[in-house]
Design a protein around this motif. Sequence first.
Motif: not given
Lengths: 113, 113
Positions: A31-32, A47-48, A93-98
């Motif tokens: 996820t970005l 935006i996601q 920003a980023s995350s492993l998953r939503q």
Amino acid sequence: EAGVAQSPRYKIIEKRQSVAFWCNPISGHATLYWYQQILGQGPKLLIQFQNNGVVDDSQLPKDRFSAERLKGVDSTLKIQPAKLEDSAVYLCASSLRQSEKLFFGSGTQLSVL
Amino acid sequence: AQSVTQLDSQVPVFEEAPVELRCNYSSSVSVYLFWYVQYPNQGLQLLLKYLSGSTLVESINGFEAEFNKSQTSFHLRKPSVHISDTAEYFCAVSVSSYGKLTFGQGTILTVHP
């Protein structure tokens, strides 16, 4: 682990010019997010992405802003043409998953003259 | 939609004094609450979060925040601040456990010797 990388760090352009920002998320993060932070305000989501698909772009000014994440890894945010009110810091920003913890980059500071 | 209001744009304090940074939110659904910190020339970092359970949450560097559902508040406190706590602090909410964040305007905490 390496963090979220953004470039350039600073950019100064004249109104009506075009500009592009680049973001490389943490490896493996699906996820970005792109956020816009105007001076004196909190960051606002533009935006996601989930992998290479758009999850939410409801607050992206689509007449002048575009973003892509073609291979589901790094991402580019473009403004064409820029306006004075686009002067802001653009955060990736980023995350492993939503619904997982977000990690932020240091941002790109854009000044439109 | 959700909104976040940080009641103080700037908070100056002396070293070793207590501090409280105020945050109120508005939402028609249950939310998760966060405090992020942004040190000069660095990216946003998660300071602490309330997802569920005890309404009092703590960070590793001595900050704490208490979720008050009746007052829709999530104020950040520290009993004794250090020079190194000088930064901008953002309160944020999300309707998923992390996910998309809605930020407040930010509070600049300046700790003087």
